[in-house]
Design a protein around this motif. Structure first.
Motif, PDB file in Angstrom:
ATOM      1  N   ALA A  24       3.577   2.327   0.664  1.00  0.00           N
ATOM      2  CA  ALA A  24       4.182   3.514   1.290  1.00  0.00           C
ATOM      3  C   ALA A  24       5.590   3.752   0.763  1.00  0.00           C
ATOM      4  O   ALA A  24       6.003   4.902   0.555  1.00  0.00           O
ATOM      5  CB  ALA A  24       4.196   3.351   2.806  1.00  0.00           C
ATOM      6  N   ARG A  25       6.332   2.684   0.507  1.00  0.00           N
ATOM      7  CA  ARG A  25       7.695   2.848  -0.040  1.00  0.00           C
ATOM      8  C   ARG A  25       7.655   3.518  -1.413  1.00  0.00           C
ATOM      9  O   ARG A  25       8.502   4.355  -1.737  1.00  0.00           O
ATOM     10  CB  ARG A  25       8.404   1.498  -0.144  1.00  0.00           C
ATOM     11  N   LEU A  26       6.673   3.129  -2.229  1.00  0.00           N
ATOM     12  CA  LEU A  26       6.564   3.734  -3.570  1.00  0.00           C
ATOM     13  C   LEU A  26       6.157   5.206  -3.461  1.00  0.00           C
ATOM     14  O   LEU A  26       6.649   6.052  -4.212  1.00  0.00           O
ATOM     15  CB  LEU A  26       5.566   2.954  -4.424  1.00  0.00           C
ATOM     16  N   LEU A  27       5.270   5.501  -2.517  1.00  0.00           N
ATOM     17  CA  LEU A  27       4.888   6.900  -2.289  1.00  0.00           C
ATOM     18  C   LEU A  27       6.080   7.714  -1.812  1.00  0.00           C
ATOM     19  O   LEU A  27       6.321   8.832  -2.288  1.00  0.00           O
ATOM     20  CB  LEU A  27       3.755   6.976  -1.259  1.00  0.00           C
ATOM     21  N   ASP A  28       6.837   7.150  -0.878  1.00  0.00           N
ATOM     22  CA  ASP A  28       7.999   7.857  -0.335  1.00  0.00           C
ATOM     23  C   ASP A  28       9.054   8.104  -1.412  1.00  0.00           C
ATOM     24  O   ASP A  28       9.856   9.036  -1.311  1.00  0.00           O
ATOM     25  CB  ASP A  28       8.611   7.079   0.833  1.00  0.00           C
ATOM     26  N   ALA A  29       9.059   7.244  -2.442  1.00  0.00           N
ATOM     27  CA  ALA A  29      10.014   7.417  -3.544  1.00  0.00           C
ATOM     28  C   ALA A  29       9.513   8.431  -4.574  1.00  0.00           C
ATOM     29  O   ALA A  29      10.187   8.686  -5.579  1.00  0.00           O
ATOM     30  CB  ALA A  29      10.275   6.072  -4.219  1.00  0.00           C
ATOM     31  N   GLY A  30       8.330   8.990  -4.316  1.00  0.00           N
ATOM     32  CA  GLY A  30       7.819  10.054  -5.189  1.00  0.00           C
ATOM     33  C   GLY A  30       6.879   9.620  -6.298  1.00  0.00           C
ATOM     34  O   GLY A  30       6.557  10.402  -7.188  1.00  0.00           O
ATOM     35  N   HIS A  31       6.418   8.372  -6.249  1.00  0.00           N
ATOM     36  CA  HIS A  31       5.506   7.901  -7.298  1.00  0.00           C
ATOM     37  C   HIS A  31       4.068   8.348  -7.044  1.00  0.00           C
ATOM     38  O   HIS A  31       3.648   8.506  -5.892  1.00  0.00           O
ATOM     39  CB  HIS A  31       5.566   6.372  -7.415  1.00  0.00           C
ATOM     40  N   ASP A  32       3.349   8.514  -8.136  1.00  0.00           N
ATOM     41  CA  ASP A  32       1.905   8.754  -8.087  1.00  0.00           C
ATOM     42  C   ASP A  32       1.258   7.381  -7.881  1.00  0.00           C
ATOM     43  O   ASP A  32       1.317   6.526  -8.763  1.00  0.00           O
ATOM     44  CB  ASP A  32       1.461   9.387  -9.417  1.00  0.00           C
ATOM     45  N   VAL A  33       0.663   7.173  -6.700  1.00  0.00           N
ATOM     46  CA  VAL A  33       0.089   5.864  -6.365  1.00  0.00           C
ATOM     47  C   VAL A  33      -1.385   6.011  -6.020  1.00  0.00           C
ATOM     48  O   VAL A  33      -1.750   6.847  -5.187  1.00  0.00           O
ATOM     49  CB  VAL A  33       0.828   5.212  -5.167  1.00  0.00           C
ATOM     50  N   ALA A  34      -2.218   5.209  -6.673  1.00  0.00           N
ATOM     51  CA  ALA A  34      -3.643   5.126  -6.324  1.00  0.00           C
ATOM     52  C   ALA A  34      -3.882   3.743  -5.733  1.00  0.00           C
ATOM     53  O   ALA A  34      -3.308   2.751  -6.200  1.00  0.00           O
ATOM     54  CB  ALA A  34      -4.519   5.350  -7.547  1.00  0.00           C
ATOM     55  N   VAL A  35      -4.741   3.681  -4.719  1.00  0.00           N
ATOM     56  CA  VAL A  35      -4.854   2.466  -3.901  1.00  0.00           C
ATOM     57  C   VAL A  35      -6.299   2.011  -3.769  1.00  0.00           C
ATOM     58  O   VAL A  35      -7.205   2.834  -3.578  1.00  0.00           O
ATOM     59  CB  VAL A  35      -4.278   2.752  -2.480  1.00  0.00           C
ATOM     60  N   PHE A  36      -6.492   0.695  -3.868  1.00  0.00           N
ATOM     61  CA  PHE A  36      -7.790   0.101  -3.516  1.00  0.00           C
ATOM     62  C   PHE A  36      -7.569  -0.929  -2.421  1.00  0.00           C
ATOM     63  O   PHE A  36      -6.647  -1.746  -2.494  1.00  0.00           O
ATOM     64  CB  PHE A  36      -8.448  -0.607  -4.709  1.00  0.00           C
ATOM     65  N   ASN A  37      -8.427  -0.892  -1.399  1.00  0.00           N
ATOM     66  CA  ASN A  37      -8.458  -1.962  -0.403  1.00  0.00           C
ATOM     67  C   ASN A  37      -9.916  -2.250  -0.084  1.00  0.00           C
ATOM     68  O   ASN A  37     -10.740  -1.342  -0.033  1.00  0.00           O
ATOM     69  CB  ASN A  37      -7.709  -1.557   0.870  1.00  0.00           C
ATOM     70  N   ARG A  38     -10.214  -3.538   0.113  1.00  0.00           N
ATOM     71  CA  ARG A  38     -11.603  -3.928   0.358  1.00  0.00           C
ATOM     72  C   ARG A  38     -12.167  -3.174   1.563  1.00  0.00           C
ATOM     73  O   ARG A  38     -13.289  -2.683   1.530  1.00  0.00           O
ATOM     74  CB  ARG A  38     -11.667  -5.447   0.573  1.00  0.00           C
ATOM     75  N   THR A  39     -11.376  -3.104   2.644  1.00  0.00           N
ATOM     76  CA  THR A  39     -11.760  -2.289   3.794  1.00  0.00           C
ATOM     77  C   THR A  39     -11.077  -0.945   3.624  1.00  0.00           C
ATOM     78  O   THR A  39      -9.885  -0.797   3.904  1.00  0.00           O
ATOM     79  CB  THR A  39     -11.317  -2.950   5.117  1.00  0.00           C
ATOM     80  N   ARG A  40     -11.828   0.036   3.145  1.00  0.00           N
ATOM     81  CA  ARG A  40     -11.244   1.324   2.753  1.00  0.00           C
ATOM     82  C   ARG A  40     -10.465   1.984   3.891  1.00  0.00           C
ATOM     83  O   ARG A  40      -9.415   2.601   3.667  1.00  0.00           O
ATOM     84  CB  ARG A  40     -12.375   2.251   2.264  1.00  0.00           C
ATOM     85  N   ALA A  41     -10.952   1.840   5.123  1.00  0.00           N
ATOM     86  CA  ALA A  41     -10.320   2.510   6.261  1.00  0.00           C
ATOM     87  C   ALA A  41      -8.848   2.124   6.408  1.00  0.00           C
ATOM     88  O   ALA A  41      -8.027   2.941   6.837  1.00  0.00           O
ATOM     89  CB  ALA A  41     -11.074   2.192   7.551  1.00  0.00           C
ATOM     90  N   LYS A  42      -8.497   0.883   6.029  1.00  0.00           N
ATOM     91  CA  LYS A  42      -7.105   0.445   6.161  1.00  0.00           C
ATOM     92  C   LYS A  42      -6.188   1.165   5.178  1.00  0.00           C
ATOM     93  O   LYS A  42      -4.978   1.241   5.391  1.00  0.00           O
ATOM     94  CB  LYS A  42      -7.010  -1.070   5.951  1.00  0.00           C
ATOM     95  N   ALA A  43      -6.766   1.655   4.081  1.00  0.00           N
ATOM     96  CA  ALA A  43      -5.958   2.360   3.078  1.00  0.00           C
ATOM     97  C   ALA A  43      -5.879   3.855   3.356  1.00  0.00           C
ATOM     98  O   ALA A  43      -4.966   4.533   2.874  1.00  0.00           O
ATOM     99  CB  ALA A  43      -6.538   2.120   1.683  1.00  0.00           C
ATOM    100  N   GLU A  44      -6.830   4.382   4.127  1.00  0.00           N
ATOM    101  CA  GLU A  44      -6.927   5.833   4.329  1.00  0.00           C
ATOM    102  C   GLU A  44      -5.619   6.494   4.791  1.00  0.00           C
ATOM    103  O   GLU A  44      -5.285   7.578   4.319  1.00  0.00           O
ATOM    104  CB  GLU A  44      -8.059   6.181   5.309  1.00  0.00           C
ATOM    105  N   PRO A  45      -4.859   5.885   5.746  1.00  0.00           N
ATOM    106  CA  PRO A  45      -3.629   6.564   6.176  1.00  0.00           C
ATOM    107  C   PRO A  45      -2.640   6.827   5.033  1.00  0.00           C
ATOM    108  O   PRO A  45      -1.809   7.728   5.127  1.00  0.00           O
ATOM    109  CB  PRO A  45      -3.030   5.594   7.207  1.00  0.00           C
TER     110      PRO A  45
END
Length: 314
Positions: A24-45
């Protein structure tokens, strides 16, 4: 790829309590961030903050820098070189892989080798802190690997917290993190001992710790732990079994390097005793409960406000 240097495209693997906040800090700094998490729901927010959610670590292979923050050595192996791992894509490999998990030196070296075979730089970058420390902007990071690779991604690492230290080549950052956590355990046990001593002698824990925190012996850490010791709130930031694992690693390294560590060895036994007494789910500050029991003292929560030094105004 000058633009990638200025604003690298980031991949993030592992959005647990810590990984989520840091991505979230990297997103807030304006970076293009793609995310993987084993339990997808935890990454959705994170998608609401602008992140792209992917289905496999391999979907991040075209990113400039990919961070991994997973629970264990076996998880790091899975997300890097396992089926669908970020280092297994036939067409692409990340420019740099930064691992911020707490894993063994052996696993770190294996992943470094696998990354090198794909032309990917690898940095071991374990962190010190917890979600509240992250929110306060006080996370610290120890980094080891190629100095040239470190210099390339240091601006990105600096966004994670207040301190990024290059500590050397290869896997030495792992040893730095383990040494840090051994000190964490020894200091906490010592803090428990002197606080119970003061209490048994008639001094309230709140008063004793207020004095200590304002003295030269006080620290960001003693202040941060004071609310737990005063109010007996052991909501976990780090549990006793995790601390025992780090003591095991630290004492193993000490044997290998022929460094006697009598204080660490004694504390490791006290941590093991606390686990045997059932302190498994709570925060490791519960060491004070065992110290009190061994001292014939029954502690009660004082239920007074105690500043932990991490609120935004601090």
């Amino acid at each position: 790829m000058h633009t990638a240097q200025e604003r690298p495209r980031v991949g993030w693997i592992g959005t647990g309590r810590m990984g989520f906040r840091l991505a979230a800090r990297l997103l807030d700094a304006g970076h293009d961030v793609a995310v993987f998490n084993r339990t997808r729901a935890k990454a959705e927010p994170l998608a609401e903050r602008g992140a792209t959610i992917v289905d496999r670590p391999a979907d991040l292979a075209d990113r400039d820098v990919v961070f991994t923050m997973v629970s264990a050595s076996s998880d790091l192996e899975t997300v890097t070189t396992g089926p669908g791992g970020v280092l297994t894509s036939p067409n692409a490999a990340p420019g740099v892989l930064v691992d911020s998990s707490t894993v063994s030196t052996q696993m770190s070296a294996l992943v470094r080798k696998a990354a090198a075979e794909r032309g990917t730089g690898f940095l071991a970058a374990p962190v010190s802190g917890n979600p509240k420390v992250v929110a306060a902007g006080k996370l610290t990071v120890a980094v080891s690997g190629s100095r040239e690779v470190f210099d390339r991604v240091e601006p990105l690492l600096a966004l994670l917290g207040r301190g990024v230290t290059y500590v050397g080549e290869d896997e030495v950052a792992r040893l730095v993190k383990i040494a840090h956590n051994v000190f964490l355990g020894v200091v906490t046990q010592s803090l428990a001992e002197i606080t119970v001593l003061a209490e048994k002698g008639g001094v309230s824990r709140a008063a004793f710790l207020e004095f200590l925190n304002d003295s030269v012996m006080g620290s960001v850490y003693t202040r941060y732990k004071s609310p737990a010791l005063v109010n007996l709130d052991f909501t976990p930031t780090f549990t006793m079994p995790l601390l025992r694992k780090d003591f095991d690693l630290g004492l193993s390294a000490a044997r290998g390097l022929e460094v006697p560590m009598p204080l660490a060895a004694a504390t490791a036994q006290l941590v093991a005793s606390a686990i045997g007494a059932g302190h498994v789910e709570e925060d490791f500050a519960a060491l004070i409960l065992e110290q009190a029991r061994n001292s014939g003292v029954t502690l009660e929560a004082q239920n007074v406000p105690v500043d932990d030094g991490l609120s935004p105004h601090a």
